[in-house]
Scaffold this active site. Structure first.
Site, PDB file in Angstrom:
ATOM      1  N   GLY A 301      48.258  47.198  39.299  1.00  0.00           N
ATOM      2  CA  GLY A 301      47.292  46.904  38.232  1.00  0.00           C
ATOM      3  C   GLY A 301      45.885  47.276  38.642  1.00  0.00           C
ATOM      4  O   GLY A 301      45.099  47.772  37.839  1.00  0.00           O
ATOM      5  N   ARG A 302      45.570  47.084  39.934  1.00  0.00           N
ATOM      6  CA  ARG A 302      44.185  47.316  40.337  1.00  0.00           C
ATOM      7  C   ARG A 302      43.831  48.797  40.430  1.00  0.00           C
ATOM      8  O   ARG A 302      42.688  49.143  40.654  1.00  0.00           O
ATOM      9  CB  ARG A 302      43.846  46.569  41.624  1.00  0.00           C
ATOM     10  CG  ARG A 302      44.583  46.920  42.859  1.00  0.00           C
ATOM     11  CD  ARG A 302      43.902  46.305  44.086  1.00  0.00           C
ATOM     12  NE  ARG A 302      43.857  44.858  44.050  1.00  0.00           N
ATOM     13  CZ  ARG A 302      44.718  44.033  44.648  1.00  0.00           C
ATOM     14  NH1 ARG A 302      45.708  44.529  45.345  1.00  0.00           N
ATOM     15  NH2 ARG A 302      44.594  42.731  44.558  1.00  0.00           N
ATOM     16  N   ILE A 432      36.231  41.725  40.513  1.00  0.00           N
ATOM     17  CA  ILE A 432      37.511  41.394  39.869  1.00  0.00           C
ATOM     18  C   ILE A 432      38.698  42.088  40.554  1.00  0.00           C
ATOM     19  O   ILE A 432      38.540  43.100  41.212  1.00  0.00           O
ATOM     20  CB  ILE A 432      37.522  41.714  38.339  1.00  0.00           C
ATOM     21  CG1 ILE A 432      36.942  43.097  38.060  1.00  0.00           C
ATOM     22  CG2 ILE A 432      36.826  40.634  37.562  1.00  0.00           C
ATOM     23  CD1 ILE A 432      37.009  43.497  36.592  1.00  0.00           C
ATOM     24  N   GLU A 433      39.857  41.491  40.328  1.00  0.00           N
ATOM     25  CA  GLU A 433      41.135  41.990  40.875  1.00  0.00           C
ATOM     26  C   GLU A 433      41.060  42.205  42.392  1.00  0.00           C
ATOM     27  O   GLU A 433      41.564  43.193  42.921  1.00  0.00           O
ATOM     28  CB  GLU A 433      41.574  43.252  40.123  1.00  0.00           C
ATOM     29  CG  GLU A 433      41.854  42.910  38.674  1.00  0.00           C
ATOM     30  CD  GLU A 433      42.310  44.064  37.814  1.00  0.00           C
ATOM     31  OE1 GLU A 433      42.929  44.990  38.338  1.00  0.00           O
ATOM     32  OE2 GLU A 433      42.043  43.993  36.610  1.00  0.00           O
ATOM     33  N   GLY A 434      40.424  41.248  43.062  1.00  0.00           N
ATOM     34  CA  GLY A 434      40.277  41.304  44.515  1.00  0.00           C
ATOM     35  C   GLY A 434      38.883  41.783  44.872  1.00  0.00           C
ATOM     36  O   GLY A 434      38.568  42.954  44.656  1.00  0.00           O
TER      37      GLY A 434
END
Ligand code: FAD
Length: 634
Positions: A301-302, A432-434
């Site tokens: 996703g990332r 976001i996302e890590g």
């Protein structure tokens, strides 16, 4: 040594037990092919993994091209990014139009009514949208990179897929709810609960989820919650489970729509779940697998974030190039002044490398037989940080106009170039996302893992003395062979034939410095032993070396591919022949930048300021320097 002390020693070697579980959870099965980037940390450079540069098939490219042409014309005609930024709303007709185009089902397989796009085509679409409107890109990405369709596609039952995927493909919005007010980077500590009722036929969800993108408008949300602990292998284990939650279910409420410095058009909120009754059929992948599901969803996703970052950076490069020619100060176009030219060169070279890394990792994601967690995390880290520097350089090159809003520029008769908005929109990508720090921690842990498995087992007090002696002999034998190999000079011969002559020296550099990186990592382990896990300044430098070596490899491979394409297209001076030559120039410049960074970091993996900086920070936290904060108006 007491049990408590043993436990402490063990966990300080490897990170906290829960943090370790999070990392383990992100791992998938055994892969057929190893990670190219991970091997760089261990002195291995595998050309067969990265040459030839992985590209999408002609058929896939054609399908993507046709869709992108339609999408571009829709964006130009219907999506006014500055109006979205000003009003904080993406108009409903835009959302409906995007749904009609199929944008809500780009990654959903055709059999469920979606477009069935490859990761490459999906990322191309997000990159295009990201070049035009950050809010629209994030809306769509939250829906299908991490929202329900993605985990559903990966882990759902056939019944769940048939029930939900066609709905999403038709435009039902979805969201991903992991973060809570007290847990961000450390999701294993979440407090939202799902309590079984009716003999386990249903669950009652209670808790709050923060910053849920699309949350306020989503029809369906994937919610991670704690289910009752279970005893596994004699130990009590925390269970996190993923649920498909319908927004219409009684008890789901929006507490607050959040407002940010950028991405003004996204719908993002604090959601509350009060005794929300969810049938057990809505569990995704089975009880206790929710954290793994969330992390595996993020693994691919990332990749959307680097794709979106590429779109924004391309637009920045165009703005910076045109303005550097048009704006004349001190006797000539500003682009001819060295300080501005240096920024332009940096931007172009890094954009080329961003594409090299992202399209490679995306194509690998489509193959499905490669472990791309490392490359995806590197792509996220590298591209979002480079994109942030690119938008910052663009703002600086535009001078005062970079700081002025597009509306204000327009009102006084100038071109409404949206650099100010793009700057605000780009910043979140590093969080976001890590976050960048969490990406570096994850990469450091993965780089250390083979050593931890091999060498540190010797030190772990949980093993008996004979087991530790056996482990020590095994590790000793391994390192007696491995360590001297890392000192063998990598001779500048035997580069893959397709690498253009100008780039060969960079390929040899990657090979040689990968061995030096392996030695450096090993030396730091010997120096710090158990304390290495806490030496984030050292570890992060080591990670950044690995990231640059991977970006160099991807840039070299992509430039080699483009040069070959240009050669086979024939006609010197044609568009593809021009592109192939300039690709080599860009890859060359990127490699020169990256070499400088790599060498500096390898010379000083730990830096003289590290300890004093940490000490000052701790003193600062104790209030020793509060006098520095005097003279402010709060
Ligand atoms: C616009 C926006 C959209 C979002 N969308 C979603 C969504 O759709 N779904 C969802 O679930 N969440 C979403 N989030 C949440 C996002 O994923 C989190 O903000 C992110 O995970 C970081 O968590 P945090 O903000 O709580 O930071 P924290 O975890 O509190 O971290 C604060 C700082 O400390 C650093 N840090 C933390 N731990 C360490 C460590 N061990 N070592 C070194 N540094 C460390 C971090 O890198 C960061 O710089 C969104 C957030 C925003 C702002």
């Amino acid at each position: 040594m007491g049990a408590e002390e043993s436990k402490k020693k063990e966990t300080s070697l490897l990170g906290s037990a829960e943090a370790l579980e999070v990392i383990e959870a992100a791992r998938e099965s055994k892969w057929e092919r190893p990670s190219f980037a991970l091997q760089l940390f261990h002195g291995r450079v595998a050309p067969s993994l990265i040459f030839p540069y992985a590209v999408q098939s002609e058929e896939d490219r054609r399908a993507g091209d046709a869709f992108l042409a339609e999408l571009e014309s829709f964006l130009k005609r219907n999506v006014d990014a500055d109006a979205i930024d000003r009003t904080g709303e993406i108009p409903p007709e835009v959302i409906k139009g995007l749904a009609r185009l199929g944008c809500f089902g780009m990654k959903i397989p055709k059999e469920y009514g979606g477009l069935g796009f490859s990761q490459v085509n999906y990322n191309r679409a997000i990159s295009l949208i990201g070049s035009h409107c950050g809010s629209t890109a994030v809306w769509l990405s939250a829906h299908q990179s991490i929202g329900v369709p993605q985990p559903l596609k990966m882990f759902g039952t056939e019944e769940q897929k048939r029930k939900y995927l066609p709905r999403f493909a038709n435009g039902a919005v979805s969201a991903f709810a992991l973060t809570e007010p007290d847990v961000g980077s450390d999701p294993a500590k979440m407090s939202t609960t799902a309590t079984p009722i009716d003999g386990g036929a249903s669950y009652l969800i209670n808790g709050e989820k923060l910053w849920c993108t699309n949350g306020p408008v989503a029809e369906v949300i994937v919610v991670m919650a704690q289910t009752p602990e279970r005893a596994i292998g004699g130990k009590t284990r925390k269970q996190i489970t993923a649920f498909i939650v319908e927004r219409s279910m009684p008890g789901v409420s929006l507490v607050h729509r959040c407002d940010f410095m950028g991405l003004k058009g996204i719908q993002n909120g604090l959601l509350k779940f009060s005794d929300v009754k969810v049938p057990k059929e809505n569990i995704l992948w089975g009880p206790g697998r929710g954290l793994k599901l969330a992390l595996m969803t993020l693994n691919t996703g990332r990749l959307t974030l680097p794709a979106g970052s590429i779109g924004g950076s391309k637009r920045c490069l165009q703005i910076a190039r045109e303005w550097s020619l048009e704006r004349k100060q001190w006797g000539g176009p500003i682009g001819q002044h060295e300080a501005v030219a240096a920024k332009l060169g940096w931007m172009a070279a890094h954009l080329f490398a961003m594409e090299g890394v992202t399209w490679l990792a995306s194509a690998w994601a489509d193959r499905g037989d490669l472990d791309i967690r490392i490359e995806a995390a590197m792509a996220k880290l590298f591209c979002t940080e480079a994109a942030w520097a690119i938008v910052d350089h663009t703002l600086q090159i535009r001078g005062g106009r970079g700081y002025e809003t597009a509306d204000s520029l327009k009102a006084r008769g100038e071109a409404p170039l949206p650099v100010e908005r793009m700057f605000r929109d780009a910043r979140i990508n590093l969080i976001i996302e890590g976050t960048s720090e969490i990406m570096r921690l994850f990469l450091a842990r993965e780089a250390l893992d083979p050593h931890i498995q091999r060498a540190f087992a010797v030190l772990l007090p949980k093993y008996s003395l004979p087991q530790r002696v056996k482990a020590a002999i095994k590790a000793g034998l391994f390192y007696a062979g491995w360590y001297p190999q890392q000192w063998i000079p990598a001779l500048p011969i035997g580069a893959p034939a397709e690498i253009p002559p100008r780039l060969r020296r960079h390929w040899f550099f990657v090979r040689a410095q990968s061995r030096r990186l392996a030695r450096t990592l090993f030396h730091q382990m010997m120096i710090y032993q158990q304390r290495l896990e806490k030496q984030q300044m050292v570890l992060f430098r080591i990670v950044d070396i690995g990231v640059d070596l991977f970006a160099m490899s991807a840039a070299i491979s992509r430039a080699s591919m483009l040069e070959r394409e240009g050669e086979s297209a024939g006609a010197p001076g044609s568009a593809s022949s021009g592109r192939s030559q300039s690709a080599v120039e860009l890859a060359d410049l990127f490699c020169i930048y990256a070499r400088g960074r790599v060498l500096r970091a390898l010379c000083h993996p730990s830096s003289p300021e590290d300890r004093p900086a940490y000490q000052v920070a701790q003193n600062l936290l104790k209030g020793r320097y509060t006098w520095l904060e005097s003279g402010i108006c709060k």
